[in-house]
Scaffold this motif. Sequence first.
Motif, PDB file in Angstrom:
ATOM      1  N   ALA A 102      42.257  34.272  46.494  1.00  0.00           N
ATOM      2  CA  ALA A 102      41.531  34.430  45.263  1.00  0.00           C
ATOM      3  C   ALA A 102      42.420  33.970  44.351  1.00  0.00           C
ATOM      4  O   ALA A 102      41.978  33.075  43.456  1.00  0.00           O
ATOM      5  N   VAL A 103      43.643  34.120  44.173  1.00  0.00           N
ATOM      6  CA  VAL A 103      44.647  33.701  43.036  1.00  0.00           C
ATOM      7  C   VAL A 103      44.590  32.141  43.363  1.00  0.00           C
ATOM      8  O   VAL A 103      44.608  31.291  42.269  1.00  0.00           O
ATOM      9  N   GLU A 104      45.103  31.634  44.496  1.00  0.00           N
ATOM     10  CA  GLU A 104      45.094  30.000  44.562  1.00  0.00           C
ATOM     11  C   GLU A 104      43.657  29.438  44.032  1.00  0.00           C
ATOM     12  O   GLU A 104      43.899  28.451  43.772  1.00  0.00           O
ATOM     13  N   LYS A 126      45.653  37.040  35.798  1.00  0.00           N
ATOM     14  CA  LYS A 126      45.319  37.965  34.497  1.00  0.00           C
ATOM     15  C   LYS A 126      43.763  38.006  34.683  1.00  0.00           C
ATOM     16  O   LYS A 126      43.435  39.008  34.311  1.00  0.00           O
ATOM     17  N   TRP A 127      43.275  36.841  34.763  1.00  0.00           N
ATOM     18  CA  TRP A 127      41.814  36.918  34.824  1.00  0.00           C
ATOM     19  C   TRP A 127      40.982  37.634  35.913  1.00  0.00           C
ATOM     20  O   TRP A 127      40.193  38.517  35.608  1.00  0.00           O
ATOM     21  N   LEU A 128      41.721  37.492  37.208  1.00  0.00           N
ATOM     22  CA  LEU A 128      41.235  38.332  38.248  1.00  0.00           C
ATOM     23  C   LEU A 128      41.220  39.859  38.083  1.00  0.00           C
ATOM     24  O   LEU A 128      40.407  40.507  38.225  1.00  0.00           O
ATOM     25  N   THR A 129      42.326  40.204  37.316  1.00  0.00           N
ATOM     26  CA  THR A 129      42.527  41.442  37.329  1.00  0.00           C
ATOM     27  C   THR A 129      41.483  42.026  36.218  1.00  0.00           C
ATOM     28  O   THR A 129      41.014  42.966  36.163  1.00  0.00           O
ATOM     29  N   ARG A 136      42.548  42.450  45.195  1.00  0.00           N
ATOM     30  CA  ARG A 136      41.925  41.405  46.225  1.00  0.00           C
ATOM     31  C   ARG A 136      42.452  40.091  45.904  1.00  0.00           C
ATOM     32  O   ARG A 136      41.767  39.167  46.500  1.00  0.00           O
ATOM     33  N   LEU A 137      43.720  40.180  45.474  1.00  0.00           N
ATOM     34  CA  LEU A 137      44.135  38.955  44.757  1.00  0.00           C
ATOM     35  C   LEU A 137      44.671  37.852  46.301  1.00  0.00           C
ATOM     36  O   LEU A 137      44.550  36.735  46.090  1.00  0.00           O
TER      37      LEU A 137
END
Lengths: 247, 193
Positions: A102-104, A126-129, A136-137
């Motif tokens: 997800a982060v990548e 930051k946005w995903l959080t 789920r990063l």
Amino acid sequence: MSLISAVNLTKVYGSGDTAVRALDNVSLQVEPGEFVAVMGPSGCGKSTLLHLLGGLDRPTSGTVTIDGHSLSDLSDARLTELRRHKIGFIFQFFNLIPVLNAVENAALPVTLDGVRQAEAKERATKWLTRFGLGDRLDHRPDQLSGGQQQRVAVARALVADPALILADEPTGNLDTRSSEEIAALLRQVANEWGRSVVVVTHDPRIAAHADRIVFLKDGAIVDQTILEPRDSHNEAVVAEKMMAIGD
Amino acid sequence: MTVRNAILGLLAQQPRHGYELRAAFEALVGGADMWDVKPAQIYTTLARLEEAGLVSRDSVEQDGGPEKLVYSLTPAGHDELAGWFRAGVATEHQRDEFFVKLMVSLYSGEADPYQVIRAQRNRLYQDLHDLTARRNGVDGRRELAQIFLLDKSIMHLEADLRWLDLLEARLDDIRRQPLPQPQVRPRGRPRKS
């Protein structure tokens, strides 16, 4: 000043007898922080309009200005650069890369843009959080639900800090509940983070979250509705509406 | 009939006073904003139910106060309630003011029917916007009746909007056909020839 100003946009595909006028003299302004839904039957020119606003396609005539930059004056290279910095895209199919987590995935646009890996991942995180994906990063797309994948796609669209988000049927591939979540998220993107959002959709429930609905038919704007924010003190009026609709 | 049958159900739960019934009904439907039932309606309905033998009435003495009337469900009332639960409920979609307005615009030529459809669509989108905003603010654990009703209204609005799209798409065809004319028969007896 409007963030987007489209003036007399016309797009003709083909030529001579087989020419199709996909868009006919359409003008549209979008303000910073405004959420606009574009609706209309299939083939009405919705997606063509979105592609012209996003600089993915060039109009046959007319001009698009984004944040003071006239797209027709830009070379292809400069247009690509402006797209990367000013515009985030969201599509019906989430277009996430299967082998990246997800982060990548969310960090990809700025990684490609030469931002340091660590900083890119920090911005994506930051946005995903914010979007409730903090736990789920490191999940890959196949480990996420459809709604979660689309939230990653929204984070990816925001990671380069664009002023404008363009979405083409962003909920077309989602169940009702996830669609509502994505629509509420886009509403938040406009309200809390001041981005302009333009969504092409056929789903009235997504459009219900917008500030304004633009109706296209046969390549022309046939109507616009400005939706007044609901007055929270006006509950009785809403209740009356519900009764009127319900029975 | 709805209030009547709800009263039967609430009395099946436990015997109640008239004003208690009213409060219980309002709690059931999600508040007086949703469905404001007048005390007179509760008492008239109770009187009719008693007459039909579906509820019975008892006087109960209170400490230091006047007697209170407490209603409870009879076996016949139970049967009536069970019948209500077994049967489906018809919904009313025929008498639609917008539909009549559209037809009047087509017949009279006093308004552009496309414009009539668009005005209605704008109104429905505003309603959908309001209800969606409200739906997002409702606590799903405490306000169950509100959630159920809001979902119903939102889904009805969606269907109505789809119907408007269908009408608009068909309007071109419809306008090429002659409108059905009313059959006006001469009044009175037919004349002898």
